[in-house]
Enzyme design. Structure first.
Site, PDB file in Angstrom:
ATOM      1  N   TYR A  77      28.796  11.069  31.710  1.00  9.50           N
ATOM      2  CA  TYR A  77      28.028  10.566  30.575  1.00  9.50           C
ATOM      3  C   TYR A  77      28.053  11.608  29.457  1.00  9.50           C
ATOM      4  O   TYR A  77      27.534  12.720  29.608  1.00  9.50           O
ATOM      5  CB  TYR A  77      26.578  10.276  30.966  1.00  9.50           C
ATOM      6  CG  TYR A  77      26.392   9.114  31.914  1.00  9.50           C
ATOM      7  CD1 TYR A  77      27.434   8.248  32.232  1.00  9.50           C
ATOM      8  CD2 TYR A  77      25.153   8.871  32.493  1.00  9.50           C
ATOM      9  CE1 TYR A  77      27.251   7.193  33.106  1.00  9.50           C
ATOM     10  CE2 TYR A  77      24.959   7.812  33.366  1.00  9.50           C
ATOM     11  CZ  TYR A  77      26.007   6.975  33.671  1.00  9.50           C
ATOM     12  OH  TYR A  77      25.817   5.935  34.544  1.00  9.50           O
ATOM     13  N   THR A  90      15.972  -7.904  25.404  1.00  6.97           N
ATOM     14  CA  THR A  90      14.763  -7.384  24.760  1.00  6.97           C
ATOM     15  C   THR A  90      14.178  -8.362  23.756  1.00  6.97           C
ATOM     16  O   THR A  90      13.015  -8.240  23.365  1.00  6.97           O
ATOM     17  CB  THR A  90      15.057  -6.072  24.020  1.00  6.97           C
ATOM     18  OG1 THR A  90      16.028  -6.329  22.977  1.00  6.97           O
ATOM     19  CG2 THR A  90      15.604  -5.017  24.970  1.00  6.97           C
ATOM     20  N   LYS A 134      15.437  -8.408  20.821  1.00  2.45           N
ATOM     21  CA  LYS A 134      15.793  -7.759  19.556  1.00  2.45           C
ATOM     22  C   LYS A 134      17.038  -8.382  18.945  1.00  2.45           C
ATOM     23  O   LYS A 134      17.209  -8.393  17.729  1.00  2.45           O
ATOM     24  CB  LYS A 134      16.016  -6.263  19.809  1.00  2.45           C
ATOM     25  CG  LYS A 134      16.428  -5.454  18.597  1.00  2.45           C
ATOM     26  CD  LYS A 134      16.596  -3.986  18.955  1.00  2.45           C
ATOM     27  CE  LYS A 134      17.045  -3.156  17.752  1.00  2.45           C
ATOM     28  NZ  LYS A 134      17.221  -1.718  18.123  1.00  2.45           N
TER      29      LYS A 134
END
Length: 357
Positions: free
Chosen positions: A66, A225, A227
């Site tokens: 990552y 979400t 959103k």
């Protein structure tokens, strides 16, 4: 009500029913840190960290790849700051080893990677060390030997896998048990936008073996979400759960309906609670305090049987383009010449960056 904690098999390590995923921390290509997302910084990450720990979300998942190790380095800096401030909360740390095919001496490669992760994190050991995907050319026995060596060296407590099928999971569990270890976790993409781990029997197999399923992308990389919508899709290279947003909108509408019956819980909180009810530990990401606090709002309450059934009916199965490693590694990593497996056999994927060649 949600469970207070889950003990990882073969250990005394107990994790909360909700974790924190840190793929976005230090990642530019998918999550935009240092790029398109000017609001994501170490300052906002610190706020997300504090809010998570304060809410009891102490299980932190990362990986050596990552941000090319930057996620681990950020966590290491946060831990160092907490130690200097005498913070009492001790996070439970999980990270991952990428067993790329050219790492034929997998024991040496794993130990080297594990020591590097421990150094970046600034700790003596990790609580959970996971194989990032079933892409090694070595057998399950060699991978079990490597993890046993890490355990004997005192560098890890529990061992896990990621993106393993039912057959792969059973095989590695047998090999680990013959070495006095247990398979603790299998980290998989599992959400209302990808219900196939449950419908395929993978979740049931986890429960049968005593393996804890960890659910990554539990809110569909932000799609659940509320959103985003068909008119305003998510930015960046968010390849998981990439259904047409018109289909996602219908799932979000059901989440809103049910959330309204639980003191106005948000769509993402309902989606996370659904996963917890399935016996999984979701590990949503958080870029800031608001997101971390919203994630924590999935705890402390439960969906009814009727609500679970309604969400089961609304859920999408999700798709995978090939075998156990492809969708994870192509979306989550930038790795050169990864050996991928599909239904036709073995072939090479080369449309990726050179740092792993």
């Amino acid at each position: 009500m949600t469970r207070a904690s889950i003990t990882l098999p073969g250990t005394t390590v107990a994790i909360p029913p909700l974790g924190l995923g840190t793929w976005a921390w230090g990642d530019k290509s998918t999550w935009g840190m240092g790029g398109y997302d000017a609001d994501l910084s170490e300052r906002t990450i610190r706020e997300a960290w504090d809010a998570s720990l304060d809410a009891g979300v102490t299980f932190i998942d990362t990986a050596e790849v990552y941000g090319s190790g930057e996620s681990e380095r950020i966590i290491g800096r946060l831990l160092a700051e907490d130690r200097a401030a005498n913070r009492g909360t001790t996070p439970i740390l999980a990270t991952k080893f990428l067993p790329t095919p050219w790492k034929l001496n997998v024991r040496s490669a794993l130990l080297r990677s594990l020591r590097a992760s421990v150094e970046r994190l600034g700790v003596e050991k990790v609580h959970l060390y996971q194989i990032h995907g079933p892409i090694s050319l070595r057998g399950h026995g060699a991978l079990a030997d490597a993890r046993a060596a890490g355990h004997e060296a005192g560098l890890l407590d529990a061992v896990g896998v990621s993106n393993y099928s039912i057959q792969e999971m059973r095989a590695i569990d047998r090999e680990l048990q013959s070495r006095g270890l247990r398979l603790a976790t299998n980290q998989i993409e599992f959400s209302l936008l990808r219900r196939s781990p449950e419908s395929s029997g993978l979740i049931a197999a986890c429960h049968e073996l005593g393996v804890v399923p960890l659910a990554y992308s539990p809110i569909g990389q932000g799609r659940l979400t509320g959103k985003y919508s068909a008119a305003s899709p998510p930015p960046g290279k968010r390849g998981f759960s990439a259904h047409p947003m018109e289909l996602v909108d219908a799932v979000v509408a059901e989440l809103r309906r049910i959330g309204a019956q639980h003191d106005g819980r948000t769509p993402s909180q309902v989606a996370l609670n659904w996963l917890i009810a399935k016996g999984a530990v979701p590990i949503p990401g958080a870029k800031n305090r608001k997101q971390a606090e919203e994630n924590a709002g999935a705890l402390g309450w439960s969906l009814t049987g009727a609500e679970l059934a309604a969400l089961d009916a609304a859920a999408l199965e999700g798709t995978r383009s090939a075998g156990g490693s492809r969708y994870q590694l192509q979306n989550e990593l930038s790795v050169g010449n990864l050996l991928q497996r599909d239904v036709l056999g073995l072939h090479w994927v080369t449309d990726v960056s050179p740092e792993w060649r």
